[in-house]
Design a protein around this motif. Structure first.
Motif, PDB file in Angstrom:
ATOM      1  N   TYR A  50     -11.136 -10.300   8.973  1.00  8.51           N
ATOM      2  CA  TYR A  50      -9.864 -11.163   9.091  1.00  8.51           C
ATOM      3  C   TYR A  50      -9.140 -10.976   7.824  1.00  8.51           C
ATOM      4  CZ  TYR A  50     -11.412 -13.547  13.364  1.00  8.51           C
ATOM      5  OH  TYR A  50     -11.421 -13.496  14.640  1.00  8.51           O
ATOM      6  N   ALA A  51      -9.337  -9.881   7.002  1.00  6.72           N
ATOM      7  CA  ALA A  51      -8.453  -9.883   5.722  1.00  6.72           C
ATOM      8  C   ALA A  51      -7.115  -9.725   6.156  1.00  6.72           C
ATOM      9  CB  ALA A  51      -9.096  -8.464   5.195  1.00  6.72           C
ATOM     10  N   GLY A  52      -6.178 -10.390   5.339  1.00  4.82           N
ATOM     11  CA  GLY A  52      -4.732 -10.365   5.887  1.00  4.82           C
ATOM     12  C   GLY A  52      -3.986 -11.189   7.019  1.00  4.82           C
ATOM     13  N   VAL A 112       2.304  -6.755   4.244  1.00  7.68           N
ATOM     14  CA  VAL A 112       1.076  -7.588   3.631  1.00  7.68           C
ATOM     15  C   VAL A 112      -0.295  -7.506   4.346  1.00  7.68           C
ATOM     16  CG1 VAL A 112       0.546  -9.752   2.560  1.00  7.68           C
ATOM     17  CG2 VAL A 112       2.986  -8.813   2.450  1.00  7.68           C
ATOM     18  N   LYS A 113      -0.067  -7.616   5.689  1.00  7.05           N
ATOM     19  CA  LYS A 113      -1.138  -7.737   6.494  1.00  7.05           C
ATOM     20  C   LYS A 113      -2.127  -6.443   6.323  1.00  7.05           C
ATOM     21  CE  LYS A 113      -1.335  -6.556  10.753  1.00  7.05           C
ATOM     22  NZ  LYS A 113      -0.787  -6.682  12.110  1.00  7.05           N
ATOM     23  N   SER A 123      -7.054 -10.669  -1.867  1.00  3.19           N
ATOM     24  CA  SER A 123      -6.362 -11.892  -1.223  1.00  3.19           C
ATOM     25  C   SER A 123      -4.973 -11.352  -0.692  1.00  3.19           C
ATOM     26  CB  SER A 123      -6.357 -13.233  -2.165  1.00  3.19           C
ATOM     27  OG  SER A 123      -5.376 -12.995  -2.825  1.00  3.19           O
ATOM     28  N   THR A 124      -4.658 -12.157   0.361  1.00  4.95           N
ATOM     29  CA  THR A 124      -3.299 -11.893   0.885  1.00  4.95           C
ATOM     30  C   THR A 124      -2.040 -12.175  -0.076  1.00  4.95           C
ATOM     31  OG1 THR A 124      -3.998 -12.587   3.144  1.00  4.95           O
ATOM     32  CG2 THR A 124      -1.517 -12.643   2.872  1.00  4.95           C
ATOM     33  N   ILE A 137      11.685  -6.291  -3.074  1.00  2.00           N
ATOM     34  CA  ILE A 137      11.759  -6.854  -1.766  1.00  2.00           C
ATOM     35  C   ILE A 137      11.506  -5.613  -0.805  1.00  2.00           C
ATOM     36  CG2 ILE A 137      13.636  -7.771   0.021  1.00  2.00           C
ATOM     37  CD1 ILE A 137      12.049  -9.941  -1.492  1.00  2.00           C
ATOM     38  N   GLN A 138      12.340  -4.486  -1.581  1.00  3.46           N
ATOM     39  CA  GLN A 138      12.306  -3.239  -0.644  1.00  3.46           C
ATOM     40  C   GLN A 138      10.928  -2.830  -0.157  1.00  3.46           C
ATOM     41  OE1 GLN A 138      14.310  -0.287  -3.037  1.00  3.46           O
ATOM     42  NE2 GLN A 138      16.215  -0.431  -1.947  1.00  3.46           N
ATOM     43  N   GLY A 139       9.904  -3.108  -1.180  1.00  2.00           N
ATOM     44  CA  GLY A 139       8.633  -2.879  -0.827  1.00  2.00           C
ATOM     45  C   GLY A 139       8.002  -3.720   0.567  1.00  2.00           C
ATOM     46  N   LEU A 140       8.514  -4.719   0.819  1.00  2.00           N
ATOM     47  CA  LEU A 140       8.035  -5.637   1.929  1.00  2.00           C
ATOM     48  C   LEU A 140       8.674  -4.924   3.317  1.00  2.00           C
ATOM     49  CD1 LEU A 140       8.359  -9.408   0.656  1.00  2.00           C
ATOM     50  CD2 LEU A 140       6.223  -7.812   1.109  1.00  2.00           C
TER      51      LEU A 140
END
Length: 267
Positions: A50-52, A112-113, A123-124, A137-140
């Motif tokens: 359930y990580a993420g 991120v997930k 952690s998330t 932001i580009q990383g997201l």
């Protein structure tokens, strides 16, 4: 599209999205770890499946709501000007527009997930902070293009097939399909679409998990596919196909069945 129908599509889509993402999250984690370049065991194996999940929980409602609002709106707009025999093309166009819009919400949540899924000790929030600190932001939005290139072919198969199966079943029994029948059609359509688009899903996962500055981090889908083909061949391109097809078949049943049922209750 009338205002009432807009809110119904938004609510039904959001509820359906949350249900399917949270129920099937463990299967999605296993699939991501199977596709990870570091291998299933090193990515966490069966630990912390359930990580993420916080990232999925936050992103699922707006993501699915955005998709269905766009899908229903475009379908409604095109239906009036399109002959009956071109209805599948209408569904393809509506689904494609829906995916482009939904991916604006889905991709940051997915990045991120997936990074949390292969780093179960983090952690998330820590994964999100590290991504923003190191890449901004580009990383997201790493993998936006590859996600859209995966989702559009997927939807081009799934939604016309879902709508066609519902129409055929309705014709065979002489009345509109019930919600459970719509869900069954969704399961078949989703499973078939998932199987044929697995290589694109593998490429998307490799791009999202790639270290900043590496060749896969550039987001080139063909390059990622070629890299997998060279190192692992056909099995590598279809890594995670069983949990993916299983999850999306179940997901299609829950997602499209819940959407259909919720719409009927609200309209």
């Amino acid at each position: 599209m009338e205002r009432a129908e807009f809110w119904v599509s938004l609510t039904a889509g959001g509820i359906a999205g949350m249900c399917v993402d949270l129920i099937l999250f463990p299967l999605d984690t296993i699939k991501t770890r199977l596709q990870s370049p570091q291998g299933f065991k090193k990515a966490g194996g069966f630990r912390g499946i359930y990580a993420g999940v916080p990232s999925a929980a936050v992103g699922s409602f707006p993501n699915a709501a955005a998709f269905f609002v766009t899908y229903e709106y475009v379908k409604c707009m095109l239906a009036t000007a399109t002959p009956l025999y071109l209805r599948p093309v209408t569904h393809m166009a509506a689904a494609s527009f829906g995916e482009v819009v939904a991916c604006l919400i889905r991709v940051p949540s997915e990045v991120v997930k997936q990074r949390a899924q292969v780093s179960p000790s983090s952690s998330t929030f820590r994964v999100l902070s590290n991504t923003l600190y190191q890449e901004g932001i580009q990383g997201l939005y790493r993998g936006y293009k590859s996600t859209v290139l995966r989702e559009i072919p997927f939807s081009l198969v799934q939604f016309p097939l879902w709508e066609s199966l519902k129409d055929f079943w309705s014709w065979k029994q002489g009345h509109v399909v019930d919600s459970w029948q719509s869900a069954t059609c969704g399961a078949f359509a989703g499973g078939f679409a998932a199987a044929v688009t697995t290589p694109l899903d593998v490429a998307k996962t490799r791009i999202m998990l790639a270290k900043a500055g590496s060749s896969n981090a550039s987001g080139n889908v063909l390059s990622a596919l070629h890299s997998v083909w060279r190192s692992q061949g056909l099995p590598g391109l279809f890594a995670g196909v069983v949990p993916r097809v299983t999850a999306i078949s179940l997901g299609g049943f829950i997602f499209l069945g819940t959407y259909d049922k919720t719409r009927r209750l609200l309209l």
